[in-house]
Design an enzyme around this catalytic site. Structure first.
Site, PDB file in Angstrom:
ATOM      1  CE  LYS A   1     -15.987  90.920  77.727  1.00 59.62           C
ATOM      2  NZ  LYS A   1     -16.484  91.846  76.699  1.00 59.62           N
TER       3      LYS A   1
ATOM      4  CE  LYS B   1      -8.770  94.561  74.223  1.00 56.69           C
ATOM      5  NZ  LYS B   1      -9.241  94.952  72.893  1.00 56.69           N
TER       6      LYS B   1
ATOM      7  CE  LYS C   1      -7.203  85.511  71.761  1.00 59.60           C
ATOM      8  NZ  LYS C   1      -8.530  85.382  71.134  1.00 59.60           N
TER       9      LYS C   1
HETATM   10  P1  AMP Z   1      -9.886  91.878  71.735  1.00 60.08           P
HETATM   11  O1  AMP Z   1      -8.453  92.294  71.900  1.00 60.08           O
HETATM   12  O2  AMP Z   1     -10.196  90.612  72.478  1.00 60.08           O
HETATM   13  O3  AMP Z   1     -10.879  92.974  71.974  1.00 60.08           O
HETATM   14  O4  AMP Z   1     -10.081  91.486  70.214  1.00 60.08           O
HETATM   15  C1  AMP Z   1     -10.100  92.404  69.149  1.00 60.08           C
HETATM   16  C2  AMP Z   1      -9.898  91.617  67.862  1.00 60.08           C
HETATM   17  O5  AMP Z   1      -8.549  91.086  67.788  1.00 60.08           O
HETATM   18  C3  AMP Z   1     -10.824  90.404  67.732  1.00 60.08           C
HETATM   19  O6  AMP Z   1     -11.203  90.255  66.374  1.00 60.08           O
HETATM   20  C4  AMP Z   1      -9.957  89.234  68.158  1.00 60.08           C
HETATM   21  O7  AMP Z   1     -10.356  88.014  67.545  1.00 60.08           O
HETATM   22  C5  AMP Z   1      -8.560  89.667  67.685  1.00 60.08           C
HETATM   23  N1  AMP Z   1      -7.505  89.128  68.604  1.00 60.08           N
HETATM   24  C6  AMP Z   1      -7.321  89.490  69.902  1.00 60.08           C
HETATM   25  N2  AMP Z   1      -6.261  88.837  70.448  1.00 60.08           N
HETATM   26  C7  AMP Z   1      -5.758  88.055  69.448  1.00 60.08           C
HETATM   27  C8  AMP Z   1      -4.649  87.128  69.379  1.00 60.08           C
HETATM   28  N3  AMP Z   1      -3.835  86.917  70.413  1.00 60.08           N
HETATM   29  N4  AMP Z   1      -4.437  86.506  68.193  1.00 60.08           N
HETATM   30  C9  AMP Z   1      -5.240  86.724  67.125  1.00 60.08           C
HETATM   31  N5  AMP Z   1      -6.280  87.573  67.131  1.00 60.08           N
HETATM   32  C10 AMP Z   1      -6.557  88.243  68.272  1.00 60.08           C
END
Ligand code: AMP
Ligand code: TRP
Length: 325
Positions: free
Chosen positions: A112, A195, A192
């Protein structure tokens, strides 16, 4: 006594099916077996550049999305981190027993700070996360792989605090979600679903219309073959769709392979899309039905309870560190 779990999510836009499957769905399930505490970690989200004018909206929307996904405010404690200032107070105390080297070695900090630039908040981010967890004397923390290092730091700080000031905090364990640890991008099934991916077609948002979902699955990248098989090495695109299909239909992957093996990708994708639509539509509809005042009332009530508990914990911590008699 039920074990207590805590988890947090940053209020950012573009909440997608990966977030639902990897996080919220497990949060909902855990309500049956654990005492559950969930937090919209808005202070953490301020460590990278953000737009203040949009922040209130994003905070409210993330809270609504958690409730729309099935977290029940009567069974789980749900609140905004910034409404409970004891988190930040405890983070300060923990920062005084944290080595800077350990923070500088964090993978997420390196990534980051390369992208967003360095700031002290980004460096001390894991200390605040440790405070979130220990202020509730939590036993277990459900988080994805990417949070392993942060949880290790939390455990180090618990050991250090307890040995320097006397036993206060239990050692929290990481629990890995039962299913759906990694939902992949629809446009590049080797990375993955995220967002921040520049391509909106790469992810299915929980706010997408039924037709958006159908279009995105129809245009999902697969391969030049025509057989539906569950094989992540040879067929990552198809395997990803199979997982989504399985999660939202409740049917085992082997069943789906049996039914769609020779059906061709068109028919397979159409059926997968209907399953995803039937899973996402009720979440989207609930999300849209929750008013701003309604979610604020829920979050205010959660914060009042959380503040009371956090203050009781801080009273004990302040005594231990010599800030009160
Ligand atoms: P983030 O979008 O990185 O802020 O993650 C928010 C939550 O969603 C966290 O608990 C991540 O582990 C989960 N998460 C984010 N992207 C994925 C994905 N592609 N598959 C599974 N879990 C995800
Ligand atoms: N760092 C976590 C993430 O980015 C969010 C978070 C903050 C968290 N505090 C927490 C997760 C405490 C679990 C427990 O996903």
């Amino acid at each position: 006594m039920k074990k207590r779990v805590f988890s947090g999510v940053q209020p950012t836009g573009n909440v997608h099916v990966g977030n639902y499957i990897g996080a919220f769905q497990n949060w909902v399930r855990m309500q049956d077996t654990y005492e559950t505490i969930y937090c919209v970690v808005d202070l953490h989200a301020m460590t990278v550049p953000y737009e203040p004018a949009d922040f209130m909206r994003q905070r409210l929307d993330m809270a609504k999305m958690i409730v729309a996904s099935g977290v029940d405010p009567h069974r789980s404690l749900l609140y905004f981190q910034s409404d409970v200032p004891q988190h930040a107070e405890l983070a300060w105390i923990l920062s005084t027993i944290t080595g800077i080297g350990q923070l500088e070695r964090m993978t997420q900090y390196k990534e980051k700070s390369d992208r967003a630039g360095q700031n002290l908040g980004l460096l001390s981010y894991p200390v605040l996360m440790a405070a979130d967890i220990v202020i509730h004397k939590v036993h277990a923390v459900p988080v994805g792989d990417d949070q392993t290092q942060h949880l290790e730091l939390t455990r180090d700080l618990v050991e250090r605090f307890n040995s320097r000031f006397g036993d206060e905090f239990p050692l929290p364990e990481r629990i890995t979600p039962e299913i759906g640890a990694r939902v992949m991008s629809l446009q590049d099934p080797t990375s993955k679903m995220s967002k921040s991916d520049p391509s909106p077609a790469s992810r299915i948002l929980l706010t997408d219309s039924d037709d958006d979902i159908r279009k995105k699955i129809k245009s999902a990248v697969t391969d030049s073959d025509r057989y539906v098989r569950y094989d992540w090495d040879e067929k990552p695109g198809v395997s990803n769709l199979l997982e989504l299909f399985s999660v939202f239909s409740g049917r085992p992957i082997s069943d789906l392979v049996g039914e769609y093996e020779d059906a061709g990708y068109g028919a397979f994708k159409a059926a997968a899309a209907e399953a995803v639509v039937s899973g996402v539509a009720p979440i989207r509809d609930r999300f849209e039905s929750i008013g701003d005042d309604e979610i604020l009332a829920i979050m205010d009530q959660g914060a009042a309870t959380a503040r009371e508990r956090a203050e009781a914990e801080m009273t004990s911590v302040r005594r231990k560190v010599g800030l009160s008699a």
